[in-house]
Design a protein around this motif. Sequence first.
Motif, PDB file in Angstrom:
ATOM      1  N   ASN A  40       9.968   8.206   3.623  1.00  0.00           N
ATOM      2  CA  ASN A  40       9.984   7.963   5.072  1.00  0.00           C
ATOM      3  C   ASN A  40       9.063   8.903   5.849  1.00  0.00           C
ATOM      4  N   THR A  41       8.089   9.485   5.171  1.00  0.00           N
ATOM      5  CA  THR A  41       7.205  10.450   5.833  1.00  0.00           C
ATOM      6  C   THR A  41       6.010   9.801   6.534  1.00  0.00           C
ATOM      7  N   HIS A  42       5.713   8.546   6.197  1.00  0.00           N
ATOM      8  CA  HIS A  42       4.536   7.897   6.763  1.00  0.00           C
ATOM      9  C   HIS A  42       4.895   6.784   7.750  1.00  0.00           C
ATOM     10  N   LYS A  43       6.141   6.725   8.135  1.00  0.00           N
ATOM     11  CA  LYS A  43       6.555   5.709   9.093  1.00  0.00           C
ATOM     12  C   LYS A  43       5.965   6.000  10.472  1.00  0.00           C
ATOM     13  N   GLY A  44       5.826   4.959  11.266  1.00  0.00           N
ATOM     14  CA  GLY A  44       5.338   5.156  12.626  1.00  0.00           C
ATOM     15  C   GLY A  44       6.440   5.492  13.598  1.00  0.00           C
ATOM     16  N   ILE A  45       7.684   5.257  13.202  1.00  0.00           N
ATOM     17  CA  ILE A  45       8.840   5.517  14.056  1.00  0.00           C
ATOM     18  C   ILE A  45      10.009   5.910  13.153  1.00  0.00           C
ATOM     19  N   ASP A  46      10.881   6.776  13.663  1.00  0.00           N
ATOM     20  CA  ASP A  46      12.041   7.259  12.889  1.00  0.00           C
ATOM     21  C   ASP A  46      11.602   7.892  11.572  1.00  0.00           C
ATOM     22  N   ARG A  53       0.836  -1.207   0.000  1.00  0.00           N
ATOM     23  CA  ARG A  53       0.000   0.000   0.000  1.00  0.00           C
ATOM     24  C   ARG A  53       0.872   1.259   0.000  1.00  0.00           C
ATOM     25  N   ASP A  54       0.315   2.354  -0.473  1.00  0.00           N
ATOM     26  CA  ASP A  54       0.996   3.643  -0.330  1.00  0.00           C
ATOM     27  C   ASP A  54       1.298   3.883   1.141  1.00  0.00           C
ATOM     28  N   GLY A  55       2.497   4.417   1.435  1.00  0.00           N
ATOM     29  CA  GLY A  55       2.867   4.718   2.813  1.00  0.00           C
ATOM     30  C   GLY A  55       3.431   3.544   3.574  1.00  0.00           C
ATOM     31  N   ALA A  56       3.517   2.369   2.929  1.00  0.00           N
ATOM     32  CA  ALA A  56       4.062   1.186   3.606  1.00  0.00           C
ATOM     33  C   ALA A  56       5.550   1.370   3.877  1.00  0.00           C
ATOM     34  N   THR A  57       6.039   0.661   4.887  1.00  0.00           N
ATOM     35  CA  THR A  57       7.475   0.618   5.173  1.00  0.00           C
ATOM     36  C   THR A  57       7.994  -0.744   4.723  1.00  0.00           C
ATOM     37  N   SER A  84       2.738  -5.737  12.835  1.00  0.00           N
ATOM     38  CA  SER A  84       2.406  -4.389  12.396  1.00  0.00           C
ATOM     39  C   SER A  84       0.938  -4.294  11.986  1.00  0.00           C
ATOM     40  N   GLU A  85       0.319  -3.147  12.271  1.00  0.00           N
ATOM     41  CA  GLU A  85      -1.051  -2.914  11.815  1.00  0.00           C
ATOM     42  C   GLU A  85      -1.070  -2.872  10.286  1.00  0.00           C
ATOM     43  N   GLY A  86      -1.768  -3.815   9.692  1.00  0.00           N
ATOM     44  CA  GLY A  86      -1.796  -3.908   8.232  1.00  0.00           C
ATOM     45  C   GLY A  86      -0.551  -4.531   7.640  1.00  0.00           C
ATOM     46  N   ASN A  92       5.759   0.528  12.730  1.00  0.00           N
ATOM     47  CA  ASN A  92       5.522   1.050  11.385  1.00  0.00           C
ATOM     48  C   ASN A  92       4.270   0.394  10.820  1.00  0.00           C
ATOM     49  N   PRO A  93       3.184   1.140  10.610  1.00  0.00           N
ATOM     50  CA  PRO A  93       1.983   0.536  10.036  1.00  0.00           C
ATOM     51  C   PRO A  93       2.242   0.075   8.605  1.00  0.00           C
ATOM     52  N   ASN A  94       1.519  -0.958   8.192  1.00  0.00           N
ATOM     53  CA  ASN A  94       1.658  -1.503   6.839  1.00  0.00           C
ATOM     54  C   ASN A  94       3.094  -1.914   6.522  1.00  0.00           C
ATOM     55  N   MET A  95       3.749  -2.474   7.521  1.00  0.00           N
ATOM     56  CA  MET A  95       5.112  -2.968   7.320  1.00  0.00           C
ATOM     57  C   MET A  95       5.074  -4.161   6.363  1.00  0.00           C
TER      58      MET A  95
END
Length: 446
Positions: A260-266, A210-214, A353-355, A309-312
């Motif tokens: 790296n703008t949508h990460k949950g950490i760092d 997904r968009d924003g995934a790590t 991870s969520e998602g 990180n969501p959607n990892m």
Amino acid sequence: MNARTQYRAKVVSPEAAVRSVKSGDWVDYNFCLSQPVVLDAALAARKDELFGVRVRGGMRMGSFKIIEADATGEHFSYSTWHTTGFERKLMDEGIITHTPMVYRNKPLFYRKSLEVDVAMFCVSPMDDEGYFNCSFTNSATRAIVEKAKTVILEVNEKFPAFPNGYEHKIHISEIDYVVEGENPDMAVIPPAPSTETDRLIASLIIPRIRDGATIQLGIGALPNAIGSMIIESDLKNLGMHTEMLVDAYMAMFEAGKITNTHKGIDKGVGMFTFCAGSAALYDWTRANKDRLATGAVNYTNNPAVIAQNPNMVTVNSCVEVDVLGQVTSETSGKRQISGSGGQLDFINGGYLSEGGQSFVCCTSTYKDKSGKAHSRIRLSLPQYSAVTDPRTEMHCLVTEWGVADLAGRSIWERAERIINVAHPDFREELFRGAEELGFWKRSRKK
């Protein structure tokens, strides 16, 4: 005493530094690109006066002077945390051995269980505040420094200092000797060309991102295929959280896919614990230090950290898998060909991870030297195989024939799903064998 004064007082020749090693000592070479060069040569030169020196290291990719000087192991013995092709040849000859690990626990091994008499490894030059940077290899460096009785740093001016990180610096006051090295170029791993099968496997994974995934990728042809397909896709605002910084990440950064703008950490930086790849990758890291961060492996590979990180999405490769979902990613029978690395760490973290999604991938077949095809999916792993990923931890198995989601599935369900992504030429044989073992019931076959 200020940092520069301390530095000048601790600078010695390689020959003087290695005089701290005594017979029977445990010597630590650290890992991958941080392993010493001039200190390795200086220690090898002391072969005739030393006996039973035990050396730890891992992912050695180039010249190995202590082994060249003593292939008998009488003077120097070596164990590797993760076996490279170079080290594999030495292992096949019985010259070196392997140390199994769960990578996230490596710092804990040092802090709780291992002995280190002398540590010697490469770092970046000292900064104005008196800190050396772990640079290309963080891994368990801080834990090694804490445990070692004597610490020798080999400075390589080609090692960049990453300003962002976790346990990524060593102060001059913590070490005993500094050796100003010869600043050699780093050993390289040329990018592996992707096959059509690699691209087929990648094409099954890309639509699930997904968009924003790590993203976490390993090294090799498949990660390169995934990186290329991500660049060609409409995906955007991806993040990087990985143990190994490889060429595929450089390509995705440069294509604007990783922000790296949508990460949950760092947020804002790509996190890694060690780097290995092409010369172009090393040049790129030096020019992009502020976009990256290097963390100790008990941070980067901690499933609880990864899961923030969501959607990892984690993607790793394996050698063989059985119909119960047990995976070996490091052995071929009794032969050690690589190591467990952090595969299990990222399988766990990705699924938490969520998602999040965790993929373990392999081609469905391989050919032996005679050209005969064999299935990588088997009724049971070959005798003496190491189980890298237990069946209880597997999420998705991917071959060119499909994706088998195994999480929470019964033995019958697992066997059926796994066999259905085996090569068609082997499926009937696998179903028949699984039925005889009680792992599957024919009444379930679609």
